[in-house]
Write a protein that holds these residues in place. Structure first.
Motif: not given
Length: 343
Positions: A9-12, A30-33, A126-132, A154-156
């Protein structure tokens, strides 16, 4: 209850958001998470598990293939066109303009596929959205295999993303894909309960004409709050989906009393409708000090909210959505989960 979470998620992390006429650090950051993870660990709230890779099969069955291809390549196209900075839409198609042709130019593509220009795409989006999405899918599989509930951190987030547009910090609609996975695995009826302050316009759009997935949302009145153009009480579904869409909007200053009463009403309707599985779009931006919301829920109210949801007794997947009072987002999120477990 297991939590599924990816470090990707940090990639976004867009560096700017247009808010109040100026560029600011995005509220969705990212700090939300980190605050949610810290609270989960402090409360020893179950195992935190990496999700594994995304399964694009269920995603492709529900979301537009052209939109998915755009998300995957947008940043590279933006850079190849000589654009600096992050991908930000300068406009969107307006009333009486053509919506049936997708521009070739990357500026035009961004405007076609975006519905809110506060949402930027970076090299890692894109990679962050996929990981979410992978976290949401892993949580669904956990519940499908017999767990009472699971939490996808989930993030984003996802609930503002439609089948073919992104915006509101959302790119892939995690809750919608989880609901579709339950349906594909044999659940006759699935309910999505959205408790985020902002209406889940993307989720509503995806299922608006379907009668097998009920969408219910309690949110800020769209006359006063984003997304402004969806979430009115008279939006009840169309065709086979008529009656399977429930919106309960409230105005500024709404406290927990009327909000909880609305939640009880929605819970009854989900139960009477015959849902076999539940997906919760878990936003905690109804909190009284959230910087971009106007409800007045306090932290103990989220504990009670979780109890009310838990009393339904349904197999449940929680998908993280909004919540922008950064230092309280962990407390409020885990309160919902602990209340659910208490029930």
């Amino acid at each position: 209850m297991k939590t599924f979470f990816s470090e990707d998620h940090r990639l976004h992390f867009p560096q700017a958001e247009l808010s109040g006429g100026e560029f600011v650090t995005p509220y969705e950051r990212p700090s939300r998470i980190e605050y949610v993870l810290a609270r989960l660990k402090e409360r020893k709230f179950g195992e935190i598990v990496a999700p594994g890779p995304i399964d694009m099969g269920p995603v492709r069955t529900l979301l537009d293939p052209g939109f998915l291809a755009f998300l995957e390549t947008a940043y590279d196209e933006w850079k190849a066109a000589g654009q600096g900075g992050e991908v930000i839409a300068a406009g969107m198609p307006t009333r009486r303009q053509r919506h049936d042709r997708i521009p070739r130019n990357i500026d035009g593509k961004v405007e076609y596929y975006c519905h809110a220009s506060e949402t930027a795409i970076t090299g890692g989006t894109w990679r962050a959205a996929q990981s979410s999405m992978a976290s949401a899918q892993a949580a669904q599989r956990e519940v499908a295999n017999g767990a009472r509930a699971a939490f996808a951190l989930c993030r984003p987030p996802g609930h503002h993303a439609t089948s073919d547009q992104y915006g509101g910090y959302c790119f892939l609609n995690n809750a919608a894909v989880v609901a579709q996975m339950f349906r594909d695995q044999g659940a006759g009826r699935v309910a999505i309960l959205d408790v985020d302050f902002h209406h889940g316009n993307g989720t509503q759009d995806i299922f608006y004409r379907r009668g097998d997935v009920l969408f219910a949302s309690i949110h800020g009145d769209p006359l006063d709050a984003y997304p402004y153009f969806a979430g009115f009480a008279d939006e009840m579904g169309e065709g086979e989906g008529e009656g399977a869409n429930i919106n309960v909007p409230f105005g500024p200053g709404t406290a927990y009393g009327p909000w909880a009463e609305a939640l009880d009403g929605v819970v009854r309707r989900i139960t009477n409708w015959g849902a076999e599985a539940l997906v919760v779009s878990l936003g905690v931006d109804a909190y009284k000090d959230d910087p971009i919301s106007f409800f007045k829920l306090d932290s103990p109210d989220f504990l009670d909210c979780g109890r009310r949801i838990g009393r339904m007794g349904l197999p449940t997947v929680f998908c993280m959505e909004g919540g922008y009072a950064i230092e309280q987002v962990g407390l409020n999120t885990v309160n919902v989960l602990e209340g659910f477990e208490d029930a």
